[in-house]
Write an enzyme that holds these catalytic residues in place. Structure first.
Site, PDB file in Angstrom:
ATOM      1  N   VAL A  14      38.669   0.146  65.326  1.00  0.00           N
ATOM      2  CA  VAL A  14      39.890   0.884  64.970  1.00  0.00           C
ATOM      3  C   VAL A  14      39.587   2.164  64.201  1.00  0.00           C
ATOM      4  O   VAL A  14      40.479   2.978  63.979  1.00  0.00           O
ATOM      5  CB  VAL A  14      40.887   0.005  64.157  1.00  0.00           C
ATOM      6  N   GLY A  15      38.345   2.325  63.808  1.00  0.00           N
ATOM      7  CA  GLY A  15      38.029   3.534  63.054  1.00  0.00           C
ATOM      8  C   GLY A  15      36.536   3.763  62.994  1.00  0.00           C
ATOM      9  O   GLY A  15      35.747   2.824  63.022  1.00  0.00           O
ATOM     10  N   LYS A  16      36.180   5.036  62.925  1.00  0.00           N
ATOM     11  CA  LYS A  16      34.763   5.386  62.862  1.00  0.00           C
ATOM     12  C   LYS A  16      34.615   6.458  61.795  1.00  0.00           C
ATOM     13  O   LYS A  16      35.292   7.492  61.868  1.00  0.00           O
ATOM     14  CB  LYS A  16      34.335   5.930  64.226  1.00  0.00           C
ATOM     15  N   GLY A  17      33.804   6.185  60.788  1.00  0.00           N
ATOM     16  CA  GLY A  17      33.621   7.157  59.724  1.00  0.00           C
ATOM     17  C   GLY A  17      32.196   7.671  59.713  1.00  0.00           C
ATOM     18  O   GLY A  17      31.426   7.421  60.634  1.00  0.00           O
ATOM     19  N   ARG A  18      31.881   8.396  58.618  1.00  0.00           N
ATOM     20  CA  ARG A  18      30.549   8.974  58.486  1.00  0.00           C
ATOM     21  C   ARG A  18      29.488   7.878  58.381  1.00  0.00           C
ATOM     22  O   ARG A  18      28.411   7.975  58.916  1.00  0.00           O
ATOM     23  CB  ARG A  18      30.525   9.805  57.200  1.00  0.00           C
ATOM     24  N   PHE A  19      29.853   6.801  57.625  1.00  0.00           N
ATOM     25  CA  PHE A  19      28.837   5.801  57.298  1.00  0.00           C
ATOM     26  C   PHE A  19      29.060   4.455  57.967  1.00  0.00           C
ATOM     27  O   PHE A  19      28.181   3.604  57.941  1.00  0.00           O
ATOM     28  CB  PHE A  19      28.812   5.565  55.776  1.00  0.00           C
ATOM     29  N   GLU A  22      31.721   1.781  60.746  1.00  0.00           N
ATOM     30  CA  GLU A  22      32.772   1.597  61.761  1.00  0.00           C
ATOM     31  C   GLU A  22      33.713   0.512  61.270  1.00  0.00           C
ATOM     32  O   GLU A  22      33.270  -0.435  60.605  1.00  0.00           O
ATOM     33  CB  GLU A  22      32.145   1.137  63.083  1.00  0.00           C
ATOM     34  N   LYS A  76      34.660  -3.531  57.839  1.00  0.00           N
ATOM     35  CA  LYS A  76      33.982  -2.227  57.846  1.00  0.00           C
ATOM     36  C   LYS A  76      32.493  -2.536  57.903  1.00  0.00           C
ATOM     37  O   LYS A  76      31.955  -3.196  57.006  1.00  0.00           O
ATOM     38  CB  LYS A  76      34.356  -1.463  56.566  1.00  0.00           C
ATOM     39  N   ASP A 132      37.289  11.621  47.996  1.00  0.00           N
ATOM     40  CA  ASP A 132      37.396  11.937  49.427  1.00  0.00           C
ATOM     41  C   ASP A 132      38.814  11.647  49.920  1.00  0.00           C
ATOM     42  O   ASP A 132      39.018  11.049  50.976  1.00  0.00           O
ATOM     43  CB  ASP A 132      36.368  11.129  50.229  1.00  0.00           C
TER      44      ASP A 132
HETATM   45  N1  ADE Z   1      41.073   1.713  59.490  1.00  0.00           N
HETATM   46  C1  ADE Z   1      40.247   1.688  58.447  1.00  0.00           C
HETATM   47  N2  ADE Z   1      40.513   0.649  57.683  1.00  0.00           N
HETATM   48  C2  ADE Z   1      41.525  -0.007  58.249  1.00  0.00           C
HETATM   49  C3  ADE Z   1      42.257  -1.165  57.899  1.00  0.00           C
HETATM   50  N3  ADE Z   1      41.966  -1.838  56.820  1.00  0.00           N
HETATM   51  N4  ADE Z   1      43.263  -1.542  58.675  1.00  0.00           N
HETATM   52  C4  ADE Z   1      43.539  -0.827  59.758  1.00  0.00           C
HETATM   53  N5  ADE Z   1      42.901   0.240  60.150  1.00  0.00           N
HETATM   54  C5  ADE Z   1      41.893   0.658  59.389  1.00  0.00           C
END
Ligand code: ADE
Length: 557
Positions: A239-244, A246, A270, A370
């Protein structure tokens, strides 16, 4: 212990001898009643009183050999010898059950047995094996003590212990069960309050803190899953991809302590690679402070090292609405939504920066460093919660010189305050870090307003400084923010709305070039509190403005 002895005398022989003695005694019935006749003078000259015992020899009995029995013997005899003690024998062969009651000198064996319990004051039966029938014998040294017989004295003791322990056990079970149900009840209440979006007040915070360790003010290491057993988690979609790292949506299988206690089934995981240990460690340490808990801060569950996959995990609540940037990209919001999102964002940042908990206890202030719309999640009640604490800094006395020295320029260039862009943040003063956060928060507030229907025409979502390329570098940001003193545009149309006008003036104070001139997040949160009320006024004034027109129309007719 009664032991087999040397004597080989048969049982019947011995019985007959005793019978004769008894008959002799009973020939003079006054023996039973004359006390002085119980006395015997030994060679030593000491007077010894002869024992009174039940003496019926063998008699049928209904005693089943359990608990207490009274022998059915009418005859009490003075024992013939001064050393005699009272003896009872219980026997069962087939359906034939009998009691023997006799006097006997313990110096001699009886049926080949040594009496070793004759000093007892009560007759407590012991079973003797190998006698050709069920055989119990006891001896004692008090008058008529062989009349009331106790079988299995140990089982009696066990029974007494059990009887006295049962009420205690019942009480303990009641107390534990009540306590368990009370806890479940409190957790359900707290959970449903959280679900309804009710604020996490001082009391409910205490419950959570309680669950996670007694020292609420300290770092609660419970949130690092020290168990060798990892949480039963099944990863779902990315659901998400960051610098450090996923972020995955994941399923926490039922039956795990976390899913039961905290009511979580869907969680966010994460995932950091081993190379990103520092980032995982920093975020875990920040999250592990129980005082961070707030409605507007992402709810942290636990941290794990997944050795097999060479990964570090942070497990948090899952927010299905995703991050604020995604939300604003897909939704046009009302003034009420704007107010909720803005107010909750300011509340979250104010809580982070505060050195007091909601209950007034001392806490460590934290700078996020940030803040941006993609690091803010939207909860189902349309309030914000801050996430991604990978760069966050605890502003306490434990800050090392290294940490301070490396804290000059961190974050995302687009959202960096001017002093951060030029690496001129005042490291001597911890307030500087909060002031830099406030600048970034102002840009997010601007993004929120840009998608509000109350401003008139709403354009497609654009990040602040949207004219710049996708990930502007520090140098481009310096040109815009420092050289040109540029800020995102606040068009005139935005200030037609009283509430939005007030938010805009706060935004302008928050992104002031001079960090010292910026207002605090707490102040912005308090202004939002007043704005909710002001908006009602502005709605009333709107309608008041419309009234004459309506009257006019009516008049024309
Ligand atoms: N993206 C980053 N963290 C999240 C979370 N806890 N719930 C849903 N999407 C996210």
């Amino acid at each position: 212990m009664l032991q087999d002895s040397l004597s080989h005398m048969s049982m019947t022989e011995e019985k007959q001898k005793k019978k004769k003695k008894r008959k002799k005694k009973l020939s003079n019935p006054s023996q039973d009643f004359l006390f002085h006749e119980k006395r015997t003078y030994h060679a030593s000259g000491l007077m010894k009183i002869r024992r009174l015992c039940k003496f019926c020899d063998v008699q049928a009995t209904s005693c089943t050999g359990k608990g207490w029995c009274k022998v059915d013997c009418e005859i009490t005899s003075i024992c013939p010898h001064a050393d005699d003690v009272c003896v009872s024998i219980w026997r069962r062969k087939d359906d034939n059950i009998t009691f023997d009651t006799v006097c006997h000198n313990p110096a001699q064996t009886l049926y080949g047995l040594v009496l070793d319990d004759y000093n007892n004051s009560k007759c407590e039966m012991k079973e003797i094996k190998g006698m050709g029938s069920d055989f119990f014998i006891c001896s004692c040294s008090e008058d008529e003590c062989n009349e009331n017989i106790l079988f299995n004295p140990n089982s009696h003791v066990v029974a007494v212990i059990l009887v006295s322990l049962v009420p205690l056990l019942v009480m303990a079970v009641i107390v534990i069960t009540s306590f368990y149900f009370y806890r479940v009840y409190r957790q359900r209440q707290a959970h449903s309050r959280r679900k309804k979006g009710a604020p996490l007040d001082c009391e409910s915070r205490a419950i959570i803190t309680d669950d996670e360790g007694s020292d609420s003010s300290s770092t609660h290491a419970n949130n690092l899953n020290h168990n060798t057993e990892l949480l039963p988690i099944e990863l779902d979609v990315l659901v998400g991809k960051g610098r450090f790292a996923e972020v995955y949506k994941a399923k926490l299988k039922q039956g795990s302590s976390v899913s039961e206690e905290q009511g979580f089934e869907t969680v966010a995981v994460k995932i950091f690679s081993y190379e990103e240990y520092a980032s995982w460690k920093n975020e875990k340490d920040i999250f592990s402070d129980a005082d961070l808990r707030h409605d507007n801060v992402l709810h942290f569950l636990t941290a794990e090292e997944r050795k097999l996959q060479r990964q570090y995990w942070l497990i948090t609540a899952f927010q299905p609405q995703g991050n604020l940037q995604e939300y604003l990209s897909h939704h046009v919001i009302s003034w009420h939504d704007l107010w909720l999102l803005g107010w909750s964002l300011a509340q979250g940042v104010a809580h982070l920066h505060s050195d007091r908990t909601l209950c007034g206890r001392q806490k460590v202030a934290i700078a996020h460093r940030d803040i941006k719309s993609s690091n803010i999640l939207v909860k189902s009640n349309l309030t914000c919660c801050l996430c991604d604490f990978g760069l966050a800094l605890r502003l306490d006395s434990s800050l090392s010189v290294d940490e301070l020295a490396n804290s000059g320029q961190v974050g995302t260039a687009r959202y960096m305050a001017p002093e951060v862009l030029e690496s001129r943040i005042n490291l001597e003063n911890i307030e500087s870090f909060k002031q830099a956060d406030v600048y970034s928060m102002a840009l997010v507030l601007w993004e929120i307003i840009s998608r509000c229907s109350a401003i008139g025409e709403v354009k497609e979502y654009e990040p602040p400084f949207g004219n710049l390329r996708e990930n502007p570098c520090v140098e481009s940001m310096k040109d815009s923010v420092l050289r040109d003193r540029g800020r995102p545009e606040i068009p005139n149309s935005w200030i037609n709305h009283t509430g939005i006008q007030m938010v805009c003036s706060s935004i302008e104070e928050c992104w002031d070039h001079d960090p010292e001139a910026r207002v605090t997040a707490q102040c912005v949160a308090e202004r939002f509190d007043c704005m909710e009320y002001l908006d009602k006024l502005s709605e009333r004034s709107d309608s008041e403005e419309k009234i004459p027109e309506e009257i006019f129309v009516v008049d024309e007719k």
